[in-house]
Design an enzyme around this catalytic site. Structure first.
Site, PDB file in Angstrom:
ATOM      1  N   SER A  25       0.866  -1.183   0.000  1.00 10.03           N
ATOM      2  CA  SER A  25       0.000   0.000   0.000  1.00 10.03           C
ATOM      3  C   SER A  25       0.898   1.227   0.000  1.00 10.03           C
ATOM      4  CB  SER A  25      -0.914   0.008   1.226  1.00 10.03           C
ATOM      5  OG  SER A  25      -1.817  -1.072   1.181  1.00 10.03           O
ATOM      6  N   LYS A  34      -7.199   1.702  -2.805  1.00 10.04           N
ATOM      7  CA  LYS A  34      -6.764   1.250  -1.481  1.00 10.04           C
ATOM      8  C   LYS A  34      -6.737   2.403  -0.484  1.00 10.04           C
ATOM      9  CE  LYS A  34      -5.250  -1.021   1.980  1.00 10.04           C
ATOM     10  NZ  LYS A  34      -4.015  -1.780   2.084  1.00 10.04           N
ATOM     11  N   LYS A  56       0.223   5.535   8.254  1.00  5.96           N
ATOM     12  CA  LYS A  56       0.969   5.745   7.018  1.00  5.96           C
ATOM     13  C   LYS A  56       0.029   5.840   5.837  1.00  5.96           C
ATOM     14  CE  LYS A  56       2.096   2.382   4.713  1.00  5.96           C
ATOM     15  NZ  LYS A  56       1.552   1.635   3.534  1.00  5.96           N
TER      16      LYS A  56
END
Length: 289
Positions: free
Chosen positions: A94, A169, A237
């Site tokens: 990701s 995502k 993150k």
């Protein structure tokens, strides 16, 4: 087929194991004690990402963040240096949608193909081969990657061109983060009011507030068990990636900013290695102060 797998973490290990079980010959990098069972299962250990690429027609990356992918692909003895023409790189990490487009351009310019295929579903989904996979790339490389993705995932959607998978995502992570925060606040409110939060959760499970997060993470919150299925620091993150993409596109994500601040407060309390559902600890602690 001969498949390279780089990124043997909480999710990468079961994903790699499922590929071996499906009959693929895996070449892996950075085998540690917790990933040693993969070698016992039949994987071959390589000394560098370049060595992985030299032995495989497809290389899968499952790494923590954008700089990690860049280093593995383009650093000294990186994947790009070992790719034969016509090879395929599938990045299931990701990472930044913007940088993904850049990475793909560098790989395709060298004569190979690139697919971004980040996943959702946590450790349980990885172990069960039931991940949700968001796919970006041209039709032919995606079709080539699909048999591998089908081993690791249950719901696989080709979103669009390269980078579209990463965009989907980060959208997923925005929605999941805000839903976790909502569930945490709802259960904390019930507890503070002297109402059994377990009963509240059960009563909500058949209504409009029902969700997988209420079901799974709501139970984690009730039990106070926060062993990581997905680490809070990694979700933070991902929210940074969403915020960076939003800035690049000239839009704002105010709800994301609120949850990001909550996650920052949790990280300041050294909860980064806990599951992201541990946000309820922050809400409960604030209520008690």
């Amino acid at each position: 087929m001969a498949v390279g797998f780089i990124g043997l973490g909480v999710m990468g290990i079961p994903m790699a194991s499922n590929l071996i079980t499906a009959g693929h010959q895996l070449v892996v990098h950075r085998v540690r004690e917790r990933s040693q069972p993969l070698v016992e299962q039949g994987a071959v250990a390589a000394g560098s990402p370049r060595e992985v690429a030299e032995q495989c027609e497809v290389v899968i990356c499952m790494l923590p963040d954008t700089p990690d992918v860049e280093t593995v692909l383009f650093g000294e003895d990186g994947v790009a240096a070992g790719l034969a023409p016509g090879s395929l790189v599938v990045d299931m990490s990701s990472i930044s949608p913007v940088r993904t487009v850049e990475f793909a351009g560098r790989i395709t310019a060298a004569g190979s193909d690139y697919v971004d295929a980040p996943v959702s579903g946590g450790e349980v989904g990885a172990r069960d081969g039931a991940l949700t996979v968001f796919v970006g790339g041209d039709d032919a490389p995606v079709a080539r990657a699909m048999p591998l993705l089908q081993v690791m995932g249950r719901k696989i959607t080709h979103i669009g061109r390269v980078g579209a998978g990463q965009t989907a995502k980060v959208a997923n992570q925005v929605i999941v983060a805000q839903t976790i925060q909502a569930v945490a606040e709802g259960l904390a409110l019930a507890r503070a009011a002297g109402v059994d939060p377990a009963v509240v959760r059960e009563s909500l499970s058949g209504g409009f507030a029902s969700s997988r997060i209420l079901e799974l993470h709501g139970q984690r919150m009730l039990d106070g068990t926060f062993e990581p299925g997905f680490r809070l620091r990694l979700h933070r993150k991902d929210l940074s990636l969403a915020q960076q993409a939003a800035e690049h596109l000239g839009i704002t994500l105010p709800g994301t900013a609120v949850v990001a601040a909550q996650m920052d407060a949790a990280l300041a309390r050294d909860w980064g290695e806990l599951d992201h559902s541990a946000l309820i600890r922050l809400v409960s602690d604030e209520a008690a102060e």
